[in-house]
Scaffold this motif. Structure first.
Motif, PDB file in Angstrom:
ATOM      1  N   GLN A   1      -5.374  11.970  -5.905  1.00  0.00           N
ATOM      2  CA  GLN A   1      -4.596  11.271  -5.230  1.00  0.00           C
ATOM      3  C   GLN A   1      -4.772  10.026  -4.768  1.00  0.00           C
ATOM      4  O   GLN A   1      -3.752   9.012  -4.771  1.00  0.00           O
ATOM      5  CB  GLN A   1      -4.329  11.933  -3.936  1.00  0.00           C
ATOM      6  N   ASP A   2      -5.957   9.513  -4.541  1.00  0.00           N
ATOM      7  CA  ASP A   2      -6.575   8.093  -4.210  1.00  0.00           C
ATOM      8  C   ASP A   2      -6.265   7.107  -5.354  1.00  0.00           C
ATOM      9  O   ASP A   2      -5.676   6.118  -5.418  1.00  0.00           O
ATOM     10  CB  ASP A   2      -7.927   8.094  -4.010  1.00  0.00           C
ATOM     11  N   MET A   3      -6.620   7.637  -6.818  1.00  0.00           N
ATOM     12  CA  MET A   3      -6.532   7.136  -7.808  1.00  0.00           C
ATOM     13  C   MET A   3      -4.928   6.679  -8.266  1.00  0.00           C
ATOM     14  O   MET A   3      -4.342   5.528  -8.577  1.00  0.00           O
ATOM     15  CB  MET A   3      -7.023   7.665  -9.126  1.00  0.00           C
ATOM     16  N   ALA A   4      -4.014   7.973  -8.003  1.00  0.00           N
ATOM     17  CA  ALA A   4      -2.456   7.733  -7.846  1.00  0.00           C
ATOM     18  C   ALA A   4      -2.152   6.546  -7.069  1.00  0.00           C
ATOM     19  O   ALA A   4      -1.248   5.845  -7.349  1.00  0.00           O
ATOM     20  CB  ALA A   4      -2.045   8.983  -7.912  1.00  0.00           C
ATOM     21  N   SER A   5      -2.686   6.696  -5.901  1.00  0.00           N
ATOM     22  CA  SER A   5      -2.302   5.705  -4.781  1.00  0.00           C
ATOM     23  C   SER A   5      -2.650   4.338  -5.080  1.00  0.00           C
ATOM     24  O   SER A   5      -1.779   3.234  -5.014  1.00  0.00           O
ATOM     25  CB  SER A   5      -3.048   5.937  -3.402  1.00  0.00           C
ATOM     26  N   ALA A   6      -3.838   4.141  -5.927  1.00  0.00           N
ATOM     27  CA  ALA A   6      -4.060   2.734  -6.347  1.00  0.00           C
ATOM     28  C   ALA A   6      -3.192   2.506  -7.484  1.00  0.00           C
ATOM     29  O   ALA A   6      -2.948   1.153  -7.615  1.00  0.00           O
ATOM     30  CB  ALA A   6      -5.511   2.778  -6.949  1.00  0.00           C
ATOM     31  N   ASP A   7      -2.890   3.092  -8.329  1.00  0.00           N
ATOM     32  CA  ASP A   7      -1.853   2.768  -9.365  1.00  0.00           C
ATOM     33  C   ASP A   7      -0.485   2.365  -8.694  1.00  0.00           C
ATOM     34  O   ASP A   7       0.255   1.349  -9.075  1.00  0.00           O
ATOM     35  CB  ASP A   7      -1.695   4.073 -10.417  1.00  0.00           C
ATOM     36  N   ALA A   8      -0.036   3.334  -7.725  1.00  0.00           N
ATOM     37  CA  ALA A   8       1.473   3.039  -7.081  1.00  0.00           C
ATOM     38  C   ALA A   8       1.336   1.497  -6.187  1.00  0.00           C
ATOM     39  O   ALA A   8       2.425   1.123  -6.091  1.00  0.00           O
ATOM     40  CB  ALA A   8       1.741   4.121  -6.388  1.00  0.00           C
ATOM     41  N   SER A   9       0.145   1.230  -5.980  1.00  0.00           N
ATOM     42  CA  SER A   9      -0.122   0.180  -4.983  1.00  0.00           C
ATOM     43  C   SER A   9      -0.683  -1.313  -5.798  1.00  0.00           C
ATOM     44  O   SER A   9      -0.715  -2.291  -5.210  1.00  0.00           O
ATOM     45  CB  SER A   9      -1.129   0.445  -3.961  1.00  0.00           C
TER      46      SER A   9
ATOM     47  N   ARG B   1      -5.795  11.864   7.020  1.00  0.00           N
ATOM     48  CA  ARG B   1      -6.256  12.205   5.397  1.00  0.00           C
ATOM     49  C   ARG B   1      -7.277  11.091   5.143  1.00  0.00           C
ATOM     50  O   ARG B   1      -8.419  11.404   4.595  1.00  0.00           O
ATOM     51  CB  ARG B   1      -5.229  12.089   4.523  1.00  0.00           C
ATOM     52  N   ASP B   2      -7.044   9.919   5.559  1.00  0.00           N
ATOM     53  CA  ASP B   2      -7.882   8.795   5.038  1.00  0.00           C
ATOM     54  C   ASP B   2      -9.369   8.637   5.962  1.00  0.00           C
ATOM     55  O   ASP B   2      -9.340   9.290   7.236  1.00  0.00           O
ATOM     56  CB  ASP B   2      -7.291   7.320   5.231  1.00  0.00           C
ATOM     57  N   HIS B   3     -10.168   7.911   5.341  1.00  0.00           N
ATOM     58  CA  HIS B   3     -11.444   7.961   6.104  1.00  0.00           C
ATOM     59  C   HIS B   3     -11.408   6.514   6.680  1.00  0.00           C
ATOM     60  O   HIS B   3     -11.410   5.424   6.089  1.00  0.00           O
ATOM     61  CB  HIS B   3     -12.571   7.728   5.154  1.00  0.00           C
ATOM     62  N   ILE B   4     -11.378   6.432   7.985  1.00  0.00           N
ATOM     63  CA  ILE B   4     -11.122   5.387   8.868  1.00  0.00           C
ATOM     64  C   ILE B   4     -12.597   5.211   9.685  1.00  0.00           C
ATOM     65  O   ILE B   4     -13.140   5.855  10.371  1.00  0.00           O
ATOM     66  CB  ILE B   4     -10.086   5.529   9.798  1.00  0.00           C
ATOM     67  N   TYR B   5     -13.085   4.043   9.628  1.00  0.00           N
ATOM     68  CA  TYR B   5     -14.230   3.477  10.272  1.00  0.00           C
ATOM     69  C   TYR B   5     -13.574   2.456  11.540  1.00  0.00           C
ATOM     70  O   TYR B   5     -13.166   1.530  11.161  1.00  0.00           O
ATOM     71  CB  TYR B   5     -15.141   2.584   9.532  1.00  0.00           C
ATOM     72  N   GLY B   6     -13.818   2.731  12.660  1.00  0.00           N
ATOM     73  CA  GLY B   6     -13.037   2.086  13.790  1.00  0.00           C
ATOM     74  C   GLY B   6     -11.957   2.758  14.504  1.00  0.00           C
ATOM     75  O   GLY B   6     -11.698   3.936  14.400  1.00  0.00           O
ATOM     76  N   ASP B   7     -11.402   2.056  15.360  1.00  0.00           N
ATOM     77  CA  ASP B   7     -10.321   2.743  16.288  1.00  0.00           C
ATOM     78  C   ASP B   7      -9.087   2.824  15.345  1.00  0.00           C
ATOM     79  O   ASP B   7      -8.742   1.782  14.627  1.00  0.00           O
ATOM     80  CB  ASP B   7     -10.150   1.912  17.392  1.00  0.00           C
ATOM     81  N   GLU B   8      -8.492   3.892  15.507  1.00  0.00           N
ATOM     82  CA  GLU B   8      -7.132   4.057  14.685  1.00  0.00           C
ATOM     83  C   GLU B   8      -5.811   3.067  15.106  1.00  0.00           C
ATOM     84  O   GLU B   8      -5.025   2.742  14.324  1.00  0.00           O
ATOM     85  CB  GLU B   8      -6.586   5.341  14.654  1.00  0.00           C
ATOM     86  N   ASP B   9      -6.189   2.732  16.361  1.00  0.00           N
ATOM     87  CA  ASP B   9      -5.087   1.741  16.795  1.00  0.00           C
ATOM     88  C   ASP B   9      -5.634   0.375  16.985  1.00  0.00           C
ATOM     89  O   ASP B   9      -4.919  -0.602  17.769  1.00  0.00           O
ATOM     90  CB  ASP B   9      -4.396   2.117  18.293  1.00  0.00           C
ATOM     91  N   ALA B  10      -6.495  -0.060  16.007  1.00  0.00           N
ATOM     92  CA  ALA B  10      -7.192  -1.371  15.845  1.00  0.00           C
ATOM     93  C   ALA B  10      -6.260  -2.421  15.852  1.00  0.00           C
ATOM     94  O   ALA B  10      -5.123  -2.095  15.010  1.00  0.00           O
ATOM     95  CB  ALA B  10      -8.241  -1.456  15.098  1.00  0.00           C
TER      96      ALA B  10
ATOM     97  N   LEU C   1       0.941  -1.203  -0.045  1.00  0.00           N
ATOM     98  CA  LEU C   1      -0.016   0.179  -0.014  1.00  0.00           C
ATOM     99  C   LEU C   1       0.932   1.268  -0.055  1.00  0.00           C
ATOM    100  O   LEU C   1       1.881   1.385   0.786  1.00  0.00           O
ATOM    101  CB  LEU C   1      -0.897   0.048   1.287  1.00  0.00           C
ATOM    102  N   SER C   2       0.441   2.117  -0.953  1.00  0.00           N
ATOM    103  CA  SER C   2       1.472   3.443  -1.002  1.00  0.00           C
ATOM    104  C   SER C   2       0.535   4.732  -1.373  1.00  0.00           C
ATOM    105  O   SER C   2      -0.138   4.477  -2.378  1.00  0.00           O
ATOM    106  CB  SER C   2       2.605   3.057  -2.049  1.00  0.00           C
ATOM    107  N   PRO C   3       0.485   5.415  -0.580  1.00  0.00           N
ATOM    108  CA  PRO C   3       1.202   5.657   0.810  1.00  0.00           C
ATOM    109  C   PRO C   3       0.590   4.588   1.948  1.00  0.00           C
ATOM    110  O   PRO C   3      -0.883   4.350   1.562  1.00  0.00           O
ATOM    111  CB  PRO C   3       1.205   6.963   0.927  1.00  0.00           C
ATOM    112  N   PRO C   4       0.996   4.671   2.927  1.00  0.00           N
ATOM    113  CA  PRO C   4       0.284   3.811   4.163  1.00  0.00           C
ATOM    114  C   PRO C   4      -0.800   4.804   4.684  1.00  0.00           C
ATOM    115  O   PRO C   4      -1.116   5.803   4.138  1.00  0.00           O
ATOM    116  CB  PRO C   4       1.283   3.838   5.109  1.00  0.00           C
TER     117      PRO C   4
END
Length: 627
Positions: A574-582, A453-462, A445-448
Motif C-alpha cells: 500500500q505504501d508503494m502504491a501510495s508512492a506511485d499515486a503521489s 496507519r502511518d508511523h509518526i515521530y512527533g506530535d500529531e498536531d505539530a 500526497l495520496s492518501p494524506p
C-alpha cells in the motif's frame, strides 16, 4: 536521465522526478536546439550569399595532426563529421549506459512501450522512403529517415509541447535511445564498403580494454579516454565510420551509484582534511570524492557542455549549408529523394511511433508512463521526425552524388519545419478535445497522513509535516545521511516526521527490511528498528534482521512470524502504491505537508521549505504523540 537521488530537475515541475544528470542533460539539449537553429540558418545564409565560395573553401581546408610518420590528415568537414561527432556519439553511449545501469531504464518494464514504438519509428519511415526510392543510388538513403535529433526534439517539445511535460520527456528520451543505437549500427554496417582487418583488431582490443578497466574497477577517467582515442583512430583506419567506436566505447564505460562505504570513506577524509588542511590530505580527499562518482557520470559532466554548445552547432554549420540558387531549390522540390525524406521523417515517424505505442498498450505488453496520454505520444512522435543531426550525417555517407546529397539535405530541413508544426497541432488538439494538457507526475500526497496507519515521530498536531518515502538500502535517505535528525533537532516539537516505504527493485534486501521494521512496530519498537537498519545497511539478510530483533529485546519468535504475515506485506504494498499515486519514483522522496518537495533535500533546504509551509499549513486535530 538516475541514481537513488532522483529529486533534482530542470525546473520546478521537473524537479523531483529525474536524476540530476538527466535534468542537466535536458536543459543543455533544449538550449542546444536554439544554437542548432542559429547555426543552420547561418550556414544556409552563408551558402546562398555572395560569399558562398568562402563557405565551401573553409570546410575543404586541410588539417593534419602528425607525430613523426604517424598522423591523420583530413579536411575540416571530415574532422567535424569523423572527429567531433565521435564525441557526440560517445556522450550518447554514456547516457544509454547510465540509464540502463542506474537511471530510468533499470526498470525494464518501462522500456516495453518505447521499445515497440521505437521499432515502429524505424521501420515505417524506412519503408515509406523506399516506396518512393525503390532502386538505384537513391535507395541507399533509407537510413537518413530512421534517426531522431534528441537536442532538437527536446527543444521543440519545450516550445510547442505541454506546459509541464516531464513524463513525456522520459518516454521520448527512452525512445531516442533505441533510435541512437540503431542509427549508429546502420552507419557502421550499411554504409561501410570495405574493412581493413588490422586496424579493426586494434579497435576491438581497445574496446575490450575499456571493458577490462570496468571489471577491475579502475576509477580514474584518463585510461578510459586514452582507449577511446585509440579505438577512434583504429576505426577510421579500418574503414568504419568512427561514430560506431564512440557509441560502443560510451556503452562500455561503467555507471554506478555511490555506495555507502564510499560515502563514509570520503566523509572521513574530508573531516581529516578539515582538521589538518595539508596538501597530501587535500589530494587524498579529492581522490576519494572523485571515486564516489562513476567514470561515466564524470565524463558526461565534462563533455555535455562542449558537445551541446559547440560540437553539435559546428556540425550544423558544416552540413546545413546548401546552395539553393539558380533553380536548385525547384529541382530539389521535384526530387523523390527530397520527398522520400520528408514523408519518411514527418509521416513515417508519426505513424510508426504512434502505431507501435498503441499496439503495445492495447495488447497489454506495457503501459504509458503515468500522466502521458495518447495525444502526448502522437505529438511526441511527430516531433521525432526532426532527424537533423543524425540525418545529415547519414546523408553524407549514403550518397556519393552531390545532387542526391543536396536533395536529402533539403528534405531534412523541410522536415524540421513540418514535424515541428505537426507536433504543435497535435498537442493543441489533445489539450482542447482530450483534456491532455500536462504530462507530469502527481504532486499531492495520496492518501494524506493517517495517524491510525502511518508511523509518526512527533506530535500529531505539530505545526509542520515532513513525509519521507524511503528504502533501507538507500544511502541517501534521511536517516542514513543524518538529514532527518538535523531537521527534527531544528524544529523540535513543531514537526511531525512520517515514514512510508518505497523499496526499490535494485536493492534486493529493501523489501525484507521494510517487513522487519513493520514487524518491530507490532511490538512498539518501530523507530528503534528504523534506526538500527540504517546503521547496518549492508547487513540486511534474514538472520541479521532476527539478530537486530534480539538486540532490541523483542520477542524474536513473534517477530519472525510477523515478518511472514501477509498483512504486513500488504501494508508495504500500500505504501508503494501510495508512492506511485503521489509521484514518488525514487528514494528519498519528501513531501512538505501534502505537497511533493522539489529540489535539493539537504537539511538546510528542507528546513527552509518547512518554514515556508508553516504559514500555510492548517492546524491539525489530535494530541497523541508517537515515537
Amino acid at each position: 536521465m538516475a541514481k537513488d537521488q532522483t529529486q533534482c530537475a530542470r525546473d520546478e515541475d521537473l524537479t523531483g522526478q529525474l536524476g540530476t544528470t538527466l535534468r542537466h542533460f535536458m536543459h543543455l539539449e533544449s538550449t542546444s536546439a536554439a544554437l542548432l537553429v542559429v547555426a543552420s540558418l547561418l550556414a544556409l545564409a552563408w551558402a546562398n550569399s555572395p560569399w558562398s565560395a568562402g563557405y565551401e573553401h573553409l570546410w575543404e581546408t586541410g588539417l593534419s595532426v602528425r607525430l613523426g610518420d604517424i598522423g591523420l590528415s583530413m579536411n575540416l568537414h571530415h574532422w567535424v563529421n569523423d572527429g567531433l561527432m565521435v564525441v557526440f556519439f560517445f556522450v550518447v553511449g554514456l547516457e544509454v549506459r547510465r540509464e540502463l545501469a542506474v537511471g530510468e531504464l533499470t526498470d525494464r518494464r518501462r522500456t516495453v512501450v518505447p521499445l515497440i514504438a521505437g521499432a515502429g519509428g524505424l521501420i515505417v519511415p524506412a519503408l515509406l522512403y523506399l516506396m518512393l526510392n525503390p532502386s538505384g543510388e537513391a535507395a541507399r538513403g533509407w537510413g537518413v529517415v530512421i534517426g531522431t535529433d534528441t537536442a532538437f526534439l527536446l527543444g521543440m517539445l519545450a516550445l510547442v509541447g505541454p506546459t509541464v511535460s516531464t513524463q513525456l520527456r522520459i518516454f521520448l528520451l527512452t525512445l531516442t535511445v533505441i533510435d541512437d543505437i540503431v542509427a549508429v549500427s546502420v552507419i557502421g554496417v550499411a554504409y561501410t564498403d570495405q574493412l581493413e582487418l588490422g586496424p579493426l583488431v586494434v579497435a576491438a582490443v581497445a574496446l575490450v580494454g575499456i571493458f577490462v578497466l570496468d571489471r577491475v574497477k579502475v576509477w580514474r577517467a584518463a585510461p578510459y579516454v586514452l582507449l577511446v582515442l585509440i579505438a577512434w583512430v583504429a576505426t577510421l583506419g579500418a574503414g568504419l565510420h568512427a561514430s560506431i567506436a564512440g557509441m560502443l566505447a560510451g556503452l562500455l564505460v561503467p555507471a554506478a551509484e555511490p555506495t555507502r562505504a564510499q560515502m563514509e570513506v570520503a566523509t572521513s577524509r574530508f573531516r581529516a582534511f578539515r582538521q589538518s588542511p595539508l596538501p597530501t590530505l587535500q589530494r587524498e580527499t579529492r581522490d576519494e570524492l572523485t571515486r564516489t562518482i562513476s567514470v561515466n557520470e564524470r565524463l558526461q559532466e565534462s563533455l555535455h557542455v562542449p558537445t551541446s554548445y559547440l560540437i553539435v552547432p559546428v556540425f550544423a554549420l558544416a552540413n546545413a549549408g546548401v546552395d539553393l540558387r539558380d533553380g536548385v531549390l525547384g529541382e530539389a522540390l521535384s526530387s523523390p529523394v527530397t520527398w522520400g525524406v520528408v514523408i519518411g521523417l514527418v509521416l513515417g515517424k508519426t505513424l510508426g511511433i504512434g502505431a507501435g505505442a498503441y499496439a503495445a498498450t492495447r495488447t497489454g505488453l506495457g503501459r504509458l508512463p503515468q500522466g502521458v496520454g495518447g495525444g502526448h505520444v502522437l505529438g511526441g512522435a511527430a516531433l521525432s521526425g526532426i532527424g537533423f543531426t543524425v540525418a545529415l550525417l547519414i546523408t553524407t555517407l549514403a550518397f556519393e552524388s552531390e545532387t542526391l546529397q543536396r536533395d536529402a539535405v533539403v528534405g531534412v530541413l523541410i522536415s524540421v519545419v513540418l514535424a515541428s508544426a505537426l507536433g504543435w497541432v497535435i498537442f493543441q488538439v489533445a489539450a482542447r478535445f482530450l483534456g491532455q494538457r500536462d504530462a507530469a507526475l502527481p504532486k499531492l500526497l495520496s492518501p494524506p497522513v493517517d495517524p491510525d496507519r502511518d508511523h509518526i515521530y512527533g506530535d500529531e498536531d505539530a505545526e509542520v509535516t515532513l513525509v519521507e518515502y524511503l528504502d533501507y538500502e538507500c544511502p541517501f535517505c534521511a536517516r542514513a545521511t543524518g538529514t532527518a535528525n538535523e531537521v527534527r533537532d531544528y524544529f523540535g516539537s513543531r514537526i511531525r516526521y512520517v515514514v512510508r516505504h518505497l523499496p526499490l527493485a535494485q536493492h534486493p534486501h529493501a523489501e525484507l527490511a521494510a517487513l522487519a521494521v513493520e514487524a518491530a512496530a507490532r511490538q512498539g519498537r518501530f523507530w528503534e528498528m528504523h534506526r538500527h537498519l540504517f546503521n547496518h545497511q549492508d547487513q540486511l539478510e534474514h538472520q541479521d534482521l532476527a539478530g537486530y530483533a534480539a538486540d532490541l529485546e523483542l520477542d524474536v519468535e513473534q517477530f519472525v512470524r510477523d515478518m511472514e504475515d501477509p498483512d504486513l506485506a500488504e501494508h508495504v504494498r500500500q505504501d508503494m502504491a501510495s508512492a506511485d499515486a503521489s509521484g514518488a519514483r525514487g528514494t528519498p522522496t519528501f513531501f512538505i505537508g501534502n505537497r511533493r518537495h522539489e529540489g535539493r533535500y539537504d537539511a538546510r533546504t528542507l528546513i527552509a521549505a518547512l518554514e515556508r509551509s508553516a504559514t500555510t499549513e492548517a492546524p491539525r486535530l489530535g494530541t497523541r504523540t508517537r515515537r
